[in-house]
Motif scaffolding. Structure first.
Motif, PDB file in Angstrom:
ATOM      1  N   ASP A  39       0.826  -1.213   0.000  1.00 35.14           N
ATOM      2  CA  ASP A  39       0.000   0.000   0.000  1.00 35.14           C
ATOM      3  C   ASP A  39       0.863   1.267   0.000  1.00 35.14           C
ATOM      4  N   GLY A  40       2.088   1.154   0.503  1.00 31.41           N
ATOM      5  CA  GLY A  40       2.996   2.299   0.539  1.00 31.41           C
ATOM      6  C   GLY A  40       3.673   2.588  -0.786  1.00 31.41           C
ATOM      7  N   GLY A  41       3.450   1.726  -1.786  1.00 32.10           N
ATOM      8  CA  GLY A  41       4.035   1.961  -3.097  1.00 32.10           C
ATOM      9  C   GLY A  41       5.269   1.126  -3.383  1.00 32.10           C
ATOM     10  N   VAL A  42       5.574   0.162  -2.517  1.00 28.38           N
ATOM     11  CA  VAL A  42       6.715  -0.716  -2.737  1.00 28.38           C
ATOM     12  C   VAL A  42       6.257  -1.862  -3.639  1.00 28.38           C
ATOM     13  N   VAL A  43       6.949  -2.058  -4.754  1.00 30.77           N
ATOM     14  CA  VAL A  43       6.582  -3.127  -5.675  1.00 30.77           C
ATOM     15  C   VAL A  43       7.495  -4.339  -5.539  1.00 30.77           C
ATOM     16  N   SER A  44       8.661  -4.147  -4.938  1.00 29.10           N
ATOM     17  CA  SER A  44       9.586  -5.254  -4.715  1.00 29.10           C
ATOM     18  C   SER A  44      10.490  -4.891  -3.543  1.00 29.10           C
ATOM     19  N   SER A  45      10.789  -5.886  -2.715  1.00 27.37           N
ATOM     20  CA  SER A  45      11.659  -5.653  -1.560  1.00 27.37           C
ATOM     21  C   SER A  45      12.416  -6.931  -1.242  1.00 27.37           C
ATOM     22  N   GLN A  46      13.698  -6.799  -1.031  1.00 31.19           N
ATOM     23  CA  GLN A  46      14.531  -7.914  -0.590  1.00 31.19           C
ATOM     24  C   GLN A  46      15.452  -7.423   0.523  1.00 31.19           C
ATOM     25  N   ILE A  47      15.780  -8.340   1.436  1.00 32.12           N
ATOM     26  CA  ILE A  47      16.763  -8.060   2.482  1.00 32.12           C
ATOM     27  C   ILE A  47      17.838  -9.133   2.394  1.00 32.12           C
ATOM     28  N   MET A  54      22.725  -5.806   7.495  1.00 31.28           N
ATOM     29  CA  MET A  54      21.633  -6.097   6.576  1.00 31.28           C
ATOM     30  C   MET A  54      21.575  -5.019   5.498  1.00 31.28           C
ATOM     31  N   PHE A  55      21.143  -5.442   4.320  1.00 33.42           N
ATOM     32  CA  PHE A  55      21.052  -4.586   3.150  1.00 33.42           C
ATOM     33  C   PHE A  55      19.675  -4.822   2.539  1.00 33.42           C
ATOM     34  N   MET A  56      18.882  -3.765   2.414  1.00 33.44           N
ATOM     35  CA  MET A  56      17.534  -3.886   1.869  1.00 33.44           C
ATOM     36  C   MET A  56      17.446  -3.133   0.543  1.00 33.44           C
ATOM     37  N   ILE A  57      16.847  -3.786  -0.447  1.00 35.95           N
ATOM     38  CA  ILE A  57      16.599  -3.170  -1.742  1.00 35.95           C
ATOM     39  C   ILE A  57      15.094  -2.964  -1.870  1.00 35.95           C
ATOM     40  N   LEU A  58      14.697  -1.740  -2.136  1.00 42.99           N
ATOM     41  CA  LEU A  58      13.293  -1.412  -2.375  1.00 42.99           C
ATOM     42  C   LEU A  58      13.144  -0.930  -3.810  1.00 42.99           C
ATOM     43  N   GLU A  59      12.190  -1.482  -4.521  1.00 36.50           N
ATOM     44  CA  GLU A  59      11.767  -0.951  -5.817  1.00 36.50           C
ATOM     45  C   GLU A  59      10.387  -0.358  -5.566  1.00 36.50           C
ATOM     46  N   VAL A  60      10.239   0.920  -5.862  1.00 38.37           N
ATOM     47  CA  VAL A  60       8.997   1.622  -5.528  1.00 38.37           C
ATOM     48  C   VAL A  60       8.394   2.276  -6.765  1.00 38.37           C
ATOM     49  N   ASP A  61       7.077   2.478  -6.701  1.00 39.43           N
ATOM     50  CA  ASP A  61       6.407   3.156  -7.803  1.00 39.43           C
ATOM     51  C   ASP A  61       6.311   4.650  -7.500  1.00 39.43           C
ATOM     52  N   GLU A  62       5.628   5.365  -8.396  1.00 40.68           N
ATOM     53  CA  GLU A  62       5.564   6.828  -8.289  1.00 40.68           C
ATOM     54  C   GLU A  62       4.734   7.311  -7.098  1.00 40.68           C
ATOM     55  N   THR A  63       3.967   6.430  -6.446  1.00 39.80           N
ATOM     56  CA  THR A  63       3.185   6.848  -5.273  1.00 39.80           C
ATOM     57  C   THR A  63       4.017   6.853  -3.995  1.00 39.80           C
ATOM     58  N   PHE A  64       5.207   6.257  -4.036  1.00 41.85           N
ATOM     59  CA  PHE A  64       6.024   6.093  -2.834  1.00 41.85           C
ATOM     60  C   PHE A  64       6.774   7.373  -2.484  1.00 41.85           C
ATOM     61  N   SER A  65       6.818   7.654  -1.181  1.00 43.10           N
ATOM     62  CA  SER A  65       7.764   8.618  -0.617  1.00 43.10           C
ATOM     63  C   SER A  65       8.052   8.137   0.802  1.00 43.10           C
ATOM     64  N   PHE A  66       9.255   8.410   1.273  1.00 42.22           N
ATOM     65  CA  PHE A  66       9.602   8.008   2.634  1.00 42.22           C
ATOM     66  C   PHE A  66       8.711   8.720   3.649  1.00 42.22           C
ATOM     67  N   GLU A  67       8.368   9.961   3.378  1.00 41.40           N
ATOM     68  CA  GLU A  67       7.509  10.723   4.287  1.00 41.40           C
ATOM     69  C   GLU A  67       6.117  10.086   4.374  1.00 41.40           C
ATOM     70  N   ARG A  68       5.555   9.753   3.215  1.00 40.72           N
ATOM     71  CA  ARG A  68       4.220   9.131   3.178  1.00 40.72           C
ATOM     72  C   ARG A  68       4.234   7.775   3.876  1.00 40.72           C
ATOM     73  N   LYS A  69       5.258   6.969   3.589  1.00 43.01           N
ATOM     74  CA  LYS A  69       5.351   5.633   4.200  1.00 43.01           C
ATOM     75  C   LYS A  69       5.523   5.744   5.708  1.00 43.01           C
ATOM     76  N   THR A  70       6.347   6.673   6.159  1.00 44.77           N
ATOM     77  CA  THR A  70       6.543   6.868   7.601  1.00 44.77           C
ATOM     78  C   THR A  70       5.233   7.248   8.276  1.00 44.77           C
ATOM     79  N   LYS A  71       4.484   8.163   7.661  1.00 42.37           N
ATOM     80  CA  LYS A  71       3.191   8.584   8.228  1.00 42.37           C
ATOM     81  C   LYS A  71       2.226   7.404   8.279  1.00 42.37           C
ATOM     82  N   MET A  72       2.156   6.621   7.195  1.00 45.84           N
ATOM     83  CA  MET A  72       1.283   5.449   7.168  1.00 45.84           C
ATOM     84  C   MET A  72       1.662   4.474   8.285  1.00 45.84           C
ATOM     85  N   ASP A  73       2.961   4.251   8.458  1.00 44.84           N
ATOM     86  CA  ASP A  73       3.431   3.303   9.478  1.00 44.84           C
ATOM     87  C   ASP A  73       3.104   3.797  10.882  1.00 44.84           C
ATOM     88  N   GLN A  74       3.268   5.086  11.111  1.00 48.41           N
ATOM     89  CA  GLN A  74       2.983   5.647  12.437  1.00 48.41           C
ATOM     90  C   GLN A  74       1.511   5.535  12.804  1.00 48.41           C
TER      91      GLN A  74
END
Length: 115
Positions: A39-47, A54-74
């Motif tokens: 829902d945050g706009g992440v289309v692929s994620s690996q750790i 640890m190293f995480m790769i995120l592939e995100v779409d145009e709806t993603f922003s760290f600010e938006r994802k942080t707010k959603m998570d909070q």
């Protein structure tokens, strides 16, 4: 669909038992966490892990922003429960700000751009 890649790092506590538990949780993460990620706009994620790093790769779409994802998570109690649980296993990188977990990495090489 255009995607953007982000790479982040975080450490685990140096305890083989805790590392094994952490990896067990990630064999099948909670469905609410999967939904939150998507829902945050992440289309692929690996750790990936090497020892405690640890190293995480995120592939995100145009709806993603760290600010938006942080707010959603909070605003999501289940995500907060997951984050609190994961903090049992994780530790901040030595140069992280207080409360900072996953840190965004800088890209230093790309074969397509620099090869």
């Amino acid at each position: 669909m255009k995607t953007t890649r982000y790479c982040l790092a975080l450490d685990l506590k140096d305890d083989p038992k805790l590392i094994k538990e952490y990896e067990k949780y990630h064999e099948k993460i909670w469905p609410e966490i999967t939904k939150s990620i998507v829902d945050g706009g992440v289309v692929s994620s690996q750790i990936y892990r090497l020892e405690t790093r640890m190293f995480m790769i995120l592939e995100v779409d145009e709806t993603f922003s760290f600010e938006r994802k942080t707010k959603m998570d909070q605003e999501n109690p289940k995500v907060q429960e997951w984050e609190d649980l994961m903090w049992k296993y994780q530790q901040a990188l030595p140069w992280a700000a207080p409360g900072q977990k996953w840190m965004l990495m800088d890209k230093v090489f790309d074969l397509k751009e620099n090869g």
